[in-house]
Structures are given as structure tokens and as C-alpha cells.
Scaffold this motif. Sequence first.
Motif, PDB file in Angstrom:
ATOM      1  N   LYS A 178       0.831  -1.202   0.000  1.00  0.00           N
ATOM      2  CA  LYS A 178       0.000   0.000   0.000  1.00  0.00           C
ATOM      3  C   LYS A 178       0.866   1.253   0.000  1.00  0.00           C
ATOM      4  O   LYS A 178       0.600   2.221  -0.716  1.00  0.00           O
ATOM      5  CB  LYS A 178      -0.924   0.006   1.225  1.00  0.00           C
ATOM      6  CG  LYS A 178      -2.038  -1.024   1.156  1.00  0.00           C
ATOM      7  CD  LYS A 178      -2.900  -0.957   2.401  1.00  0.00           C
ATOM      8  CE  LYS A 178      -4.018  -1.993   2.357  1.00  0.00           C
ATOM      9  NZ  LYS A 178      -4.842  -1.955   3.574  1.00  0.00           N
TER      10      LYS A 178
ATOM     11  N   TYR B 145       1.238   4.391  -2.893  1.00  0.00           N
ATOM     12  CA  TYR B 145       1.099   5.820  -2.637  1.00  0.00           C
ATOM     13  C   TYR B 145       2.357   6.601  -3.031  1.00  0.00           C
ATOM     14  O   TYR B 145       2.353   7.828  -3.044  1.00  0.00           O
ATOM     15  CB  TYR B 145       0.813   6.074  -1.155  1.00  0.00           C
ATOM     16  CG  TYR B 145      -0.531   5.572  -0.688  1.00  0.00           C
ATOM     17  CD1 TYR B 145      -1.679   5.812  -1.431  1.00  0.00           C
ATOM     18  CD2 TYR B 145      -0.648   4.867   0.507  1.00  0.00           C
ATOM     19  CE1 TYR B 145      -2.910   5.353  -1.004  1.00  0.00           C
ATOM     20  CE2 TYR B 145      -1.879   4.405   0.945  1.00  0.00           C
ATOM     21  CZ  TYR B 145      -3.007   4.653   0.189  1.00  0.00           C
ATOM     22  OH  TYR B 145      -4.218   4.204   0.606  1.00  0.00           O
TER      23      TYR B 145
ATOM     24  N   ILE C 153      -1.029  14.038   2.484  1.00  0.00           N
ATOM     25  CA  ILE C 153      -1.092  12.573   2.416  1.00  0.00           C
ATOM     26  C   ILE C 153      -2.312  12.057   3.175  1.00  0.00           C
ATOM     27  O   ILE C 153      -3.050  11.187   2.680  1.00  0.00           O
ATOM     28  CB  ILE C 153       0.205  11.958   2.982  1.00  0.00           C
ATOM     29  CG1 ILE C 153       1.389  12.280   2.063  1.00  0.00           C
ATOM     30  CG2 ILE C 153       0.060  10.441   3.129  1.00  0.00           C
ATOM     31  CD1 ILE C 153       2.740  11.984   2.689  1.00  0.00           C
TER      32      ILE C 153
ATOM     33  N   LYS D 240      -5.483  12.790   1.134  1.00  0.00           N
ATOM     34  CA  LYS D 240      -5.644  12.039  -0.109  1.00  0.00           C
ATOM     35  C   LYS D 240      -5.795  10.532   0.110  1.00  0.00           C
ATOM     36  O   LYS D 240      -6.338   9.828  -0.732  1.00  0.00           O
ATOM     37  CB  LYS D 240      -4.453  12.306  -1.038  1.00  0.00           C
ATOM     38  CG  LYS D 240      -4.447  13.696  -1.649  1.00  0.00           C
ATOM     39  CD  LYS D 240      -3.271  13.889  -2.577  1.00  0.00           C
ATOM     40  CE  LYS D 240      -3.329  15.256  -3.247  1.00  0.00           C
ATOM     41  NZ  LYS D 240      -4.497  15.415  -4.128  1.00  0.00           N
ATOM     42  N   THR D 241      -5.294  10.015   1.229  1.00  0.00           N
ATOM     43  CA  THR D 241      -5.270   8.569   1.431  1.00  0.00           C
ATOM     44  C   THR D 241      -6.136   8.084   2.582  1.00  0.00           C
ATOM     45  O   THR D 241      -6.367   6.885   2.722  1.00  0.00           O
ATOM     46  CB  THR D 241      -3.823   8.102   1.698  1.00  0.00           C
ATOM     47  OG1 THR D 241      -3.375   8.673   2.940  1.00  0.00           O
ATOM     48  CG2 THR D 241      -2.890   8.520   0.576  1.00  0.00           C
TER      49      THR D 241
ATOM     50  N   LEU E 113      -5.202   7.840   5.489  1.00  0.00           N
ATOM     51  CA  LEU E 113      -4.347   7.109   6.431  1.00  0.00           C
ATOM     52  C   LEU E 113      -4.213   7.888   7.732  1.00  0.00           C
ATOM     53  O   LEU E 113      -4.205   9.121   7.728  1.00  0.00           O
ATOM     54  CB  LEU E 113      -2.953   6.910   5.826  1.00  0.00           C
ATOM     55  CG  LEU E 113      -2.809   5.897   4.696  1.00  0.00           C
ATOM     56  CD1 LEU E 113      -1.394   5.978   4.123  1.00  0.00           C
ATOM     57  CD2 LEU E 113      -3.098   4.487   5.190  1.00  0.00           C
TER      58      LEU E 113
ATOM     59  N   ALA F 246       0.916   7.745   7.608  1.00  0.00           N
ATOM     60  CA  ALA F 246       1.281   8.772   6.636  1.00  0.00           C
ATOM     61  C   ALA F 246       2.769   9.099   6.723  1.00  0.00           C
ATOM     62  O   ALA F 246       3.405   9.430   5.713  1.00  0.00           O
ATOM     63  CB  ALA F 246       0.454  10.029   6.859  1.00  0.00           C
TER      64      ALA F 246
ATOM     65  N   VAL G 199       4.570   6.827   4.465  1.00  0.00           N
ATOM     66  CA  VAL G 199       4.490   7.290   3.085  1.00  0.00           C
ATOM     67  C   VAL G 199       5.469   8.438   2.858  1.00  0.00           C
ATOM     68  O   VAL G 199       6.168   8.493   1.831  1.00  0.00           O
ATOM     69  CB  VAL G 199       3.049   7.743   2.751  1.00  0.00           C
ATOM     70  CG1 VAL G 199       2.984   8.316   1.339  1.00  0.00           C
ATOM     71  CG2 VAL G 199       2.072   6.584   2.895  1.00  0.00           C
TER      72      VAL G 199
END
Length: 336
Positions: free
Chosen positions: A6, A10, A186, A189-190, A192, A197, A200
Motif C-alpha cells: 500500500k 502511494y 497525504i 488524499k489517502t 491514512l 502517513a 508514506v
Amino acid sequence: MSFFDKLSAYADVWKLFIRPPRKAYSIADLGAAEFALGPKRIRRTDKTLKNPRGYKVFVSIFEPTTRLSPELPVVIYCHGNGGCRLDAFPAVHSLLPFDICVCCFDFSGTGLSEGEYISLGYYERDDLNTVVEYLTSLGRFSALGIWGKSMGAATTLLFSKEKTNIGAVVADSPFASLKTLALEMICAKTNLPEFLARGVLAILGGQIKDRINADIFELSPADAAKAILAPGLILVGRRDELTKPHHAREVHQCFGGQPKDFYEFEGTHNSQRPPDYYQRIVDFFRTMLPRAPPLVSTSRMKAALEKGMYDPKLFDMGRLKELNPKRFEQLQQKVS
């Protein structure tokens, strides 16, 4: 799909940070090289400079054809990450009626300038320095202001730290910390949680550093603002969905120059700015630039150093440190 799969999915978000869509335009889009602005005639001069990385940076300077004084103040407009020098035309139309010249340019990696990537202020401050040095060398500008938006605002703050040759700073929608902004983006948009995050962000940081050899997530315009000496005006839209207003408020709170002002207007990150936005900026520059320290070129600095006439109140101590470290240390001891 595993957790690490995942995160890898991203990781393409890096393009949002260093390779947003590039605005394409031609020189013809800049319009006529000479044009009327009310009763004034304005002339545009185009110039190509090279930044420290060897990239060509394309620059335009707008000046009245008839000058009331041999030296006039100039404001450099710094565009956002998806922009180019075309974005400076509202500044041209706002400032030139008051005999304030405007300079605009494409940051490397944007518009017509060379370069594959942007860096949200990291290398852009070198582009800005290249332009400042060029304008200073011309000897026809009395004082310098800088007006930046978004990435251009962050660059303005990062560049202006400890500079004594800047008369006024305007920052529209700056981020206070790129790391904080990136985490906010982040998470939005995700969906998370923040601790994921950050994973990411670590992947993004590595991918970005591989491409541009810079750790951009360490950029903190708010920290830089603490050491700015020039007066400042910080602006932000109340409904800014990208760089949320708390970023601009933090920059204003940290801003070291005096006087400083904060203005929150009705709008989003990229919405059309209202008339009172431009009026505030024009009033700010018209008030501050006549009080600004004079622009002094590196050649004049060197000549002054050779004659022992260096005045730390007028010249930039950072540039002196590069030119003559020994003299810098002597002056620092004298001042302290």
C-alpha cells in the motif's frame, strides 16, 4: 495487499511535490514588448540568466519608458509551483502605475526555464538569488521588494533570511513547514492515520532525494522568517484548501522583520484575488520601499571593502562573509 504494498502504491505522490504539470506558453504570450498602462508607456526587457546549477532561467523586467528618477524601486514576483512568469501580470498592472518596476521569471523546472524538477524552495532560492544579483548589477533600481505566492512565497521567505538588501517581503499562502504540509496532504488524499502517513512520507522523501539530491521536507519557511530583517506582509485565503491558513498565521507569528502585517482574504489557494488584496500589497510596497536600504552590487561591495568603506548597516553580511570571511569576523567582533 500488504502494508508495504500500500505504501508503495502511494509513492507516486512524489510528482505532486517536484513534478506538477508544467505550464506551457510562448514568448508571444507575454504580449507586446512595449505597451500602454493608463497614461504610462511600459517596456518589457527579456533576459536569460544561468543559475548555479547551469540551468537557463528566463526573466522579464517591466519598467516605465519615461523615468521620473534614474533609479526606481523594483519588486520581483515569484510564482507558485504550477505557474510561470505570466502569473506576474496582476503585479505589473498594480505596481507600475506607481513607478514600481516589476521583474518576473520562471523558476528552473517551470515555464520556459531549464530543469526537469522543482524543489518547493530548496533550489528556487538560488534562482531568486541569481535574479537579485542581476538586477542589482544593473544599477538602475533604488530598492528591492519580493512578492511570492505559494512555492514562490516559501522561496521568498527562505531566501530573505538575514538579507539586509531587501526592502519589503510579501508572502501569499506560504507553508510554514513542508513536512507538516506533506503530512496534511497525504492524510487528506489517502485517509491514512498520521503514523502511517509518516511511512508514506519516508518513501516520498527517498524518491525525491534520488531525483533532485535534496531533502525538501526539512524546509521550514517559518523558521527562516524568524531571521528576516525586512518588513513583511503575510496573506492567505480563508478557504485555502491546500496551504491551510494556520501555515500563514505561523509564518506571521514567527516573522522577525518589523513592521509586519497579516491579511486573510475571502478565497481559496488558487482563486482570483479580490481588489482589496492588491490594494493592501500596493500600499505596503509604496510605504516600505522608500525607506528600504539601497541595492548594492557585489562589485560595489568589493570596491568598498578594498577602500575600507564597508558599512554593515547598508550591505548584506551574508554576502560579505562569502567575499571576505576575515573582514566579516572583524565586523562581527566590532558590532558585538
